[in-house]
Design a protein around this motif. Structure first.
Motif, short mmCIF file in Angstrom:
data_model
loop_
_atom_site.label_atom_id
_atom_site.label_comp_id
_atom_site.label_asym_id
_atom_site.label_seq_id
_atom_site.Cartn_x
_atom_site.Cartn_y
_atom_site.Cartn_z
N LEU A 1 2.23 24.21 -16.18
CA LEU A 1 3.16 24.14 -17.31
C LEU A 1 2.89 25.27 -18.30
O LEU A 1 3.82 25.93 -18.77
N THR A 2 1.62 25.52 -18.59
CA THR A 2 1.25 26.61 -19.50
C THR A 2 1.72 27.95 -18.94
O THR A 2 2.28 28.77 -19.67
N ALA A 3 1.52 28.16 -17.66
CA ALA A 3 1.95 29.42 -17.03
C ALA A 3 3.47 29.56 -17.10
O ALA A 3 3.98 30.66 -17.39
N ARG A 4 4.20 28.47 -16.84
CA ARG A 4 5.67 28.53 -16.92
C ARG A 4 6.13 28.86 -18.34
O ARG A 4 7.01 29.69 -18.54
N LEU A 5 5.54 28.17 -19.31
CA LEU A 5 5.93 28.41 -20.70
C LEU A 5 5.63 29.84 -21.14
O LEU A 5 6.45 30.48 -21.79
N GLN A 6 4.44 30.33 -20.78
CA GLN A 6 4.10 31.71 -21.13
C GLN A 6 5.04 32.70 -20.45
O GLN A 6 5.45 33.69 -21.04
N THR A 7 5.38 32.42 -19.21
CA THR A 7 6.27 33.32 -18.47
C THR A 7 7.66 33.34 -19.08
O THR A 7 8.25 34.41 -19.30
N LEU A 8 8.21 32.17 -19.40
CA LEU A 8 9.53 32.10 -20.01
C LEU A 8 9.53 32.75 -21.39
O LEU A 8 10.47 33.47 -21.75
N GLN A 9 8.49 32.49 -22.18
CA GLN A 9 8.38 33.12 -23.49
C GLN A 9 8.32 34.65 -23.35
O GLN A 9 8.95 35.38 -24.11
N SER A 10 7.56 35.10 -22.37
CA SER A 10 7.42 36.55 -22.16
C SER A 10 8.74 37.18 -21.77
O SER A 10 9.13 38.23 -22.30
N LEU A 11 9.46 36.55 -20.84
CA LEU A 11 10.77 37.07 -20.44
C LEU A 11 11.74 37.11 -21.62
O LEU A 11 12.46 38.09 -21.81
N ALA A 12 11.74 36.05 -22.42
CA ALA A 12 12.65 36.01 -23.57
C ALA A 12 12.31 37.10 -24.58
O ALA A 12 13.21 37.80 -25.07
N MET A 13 11.04 37.26 -24.88
CA MET A 13 10.65 38.26 -25.87
C MET A 13 10.92 39.68 -25.39
O MET A 13 11.39 40.53 -26.14
N LEU A 14 10.62 39.94 -24.13
CA LEU A 14 10.82 41.29 -23.61
C LEU A 14 12.29 41.61 -23.41
O LEU A 14 12.71 42.76 -23.54
#
Length: 196
Positions: free
Chosen positions: A182-195
């Motif tokens: 879950l942490t990996a998914r959230l970090q990945t989604l946050q990263s995609l959104a920010m970038l």
């Protein structure tokens, strides 16, 4: 390192040492010293010195900007201390922004290696020790990493491919616990959104 840091803050350094003085200091530090073998405070001082050179003496470094970028990756990659890691990300961001702004030759070719160096830190799996006086969190490290990845659009294709694969891995399931996934998914989604 502290003595050199004081010297490079002097605006007259490039004139006093000749135009190549700042480059000689940076290249000697990054290419001839084993910075990784130094203790945390000395590694921090080496990164601070390099960052000061980039910020205050870029005109003297610009012709060798790509070499300096790759030398920084080779000399400092693999840093584990969170205080130094924040500085490492800041240094790479400053170098990438300067190389981009001045259209430094070879920058496009260096991007895959720099991206690979940065991608090794994702996902951020850092838990600060109790009563940490520095108050650095996983969120701080992730934000610093994403600011570095956002320093040039040239990271875009690499980042999209990387984060798409990370999202697939975290969604399909792995040997990780559900909390880690879950942490990996959230970090990945946050990263995609920010970038994006």
């Amino acid at each position: 390192l502290h003595g050199l840091s004081a010297l490079v803050r002097m605006p007259e350094l490039a004139t006093a040492l000749g135009g190549s003085g700042p480059l000689r200091i940076a290249s000697t530090l990054l290419e001839q010293c084993d910075v990784r073998s130094l203790v945390q405070a000395q590694r921090h001082a080496a990164m601070t010195l390099t960052l000061t050179l980039v910020r205050q003496h870029w005109p003297s470094l610009a012709a060798s900007g790509c070499r300096l970028l790759l030398s920084t990756v080779h000399a400092l990659d693999g840093e584990k201390d969170p205080r130094n890691l924040l500085l490492y990300f800041q240094l790479l961001r400053a170098l990438c922004e300067s190389c981009e702004a001045h259209q430094v030759g070879g920058f496009e070719e260096a991007i895959p290696e720099v991206f690979e160096s940065l991608s090794c830190y994702f996902p951020i799996a850092f838990t600060p020790p109790p009563n940490d006086p520095h108050q650095i969190s996983a969120h701080h490290l992730l934000q610093a990493l994403l600011r570095t990845l956002g320093s040039t659009a040239r990271f875009g294709p690499h980042a999209l491919k990387f984060f798409t694969e990370k999202l697939r891995e975290a969604t399909v399931g792995s040997d990780d616990s559900e909390d880690d996934a879950l942490t990996a998914r959230l970090q990945t989604l946050q990263s995609l959104a920010m970038l994006a």
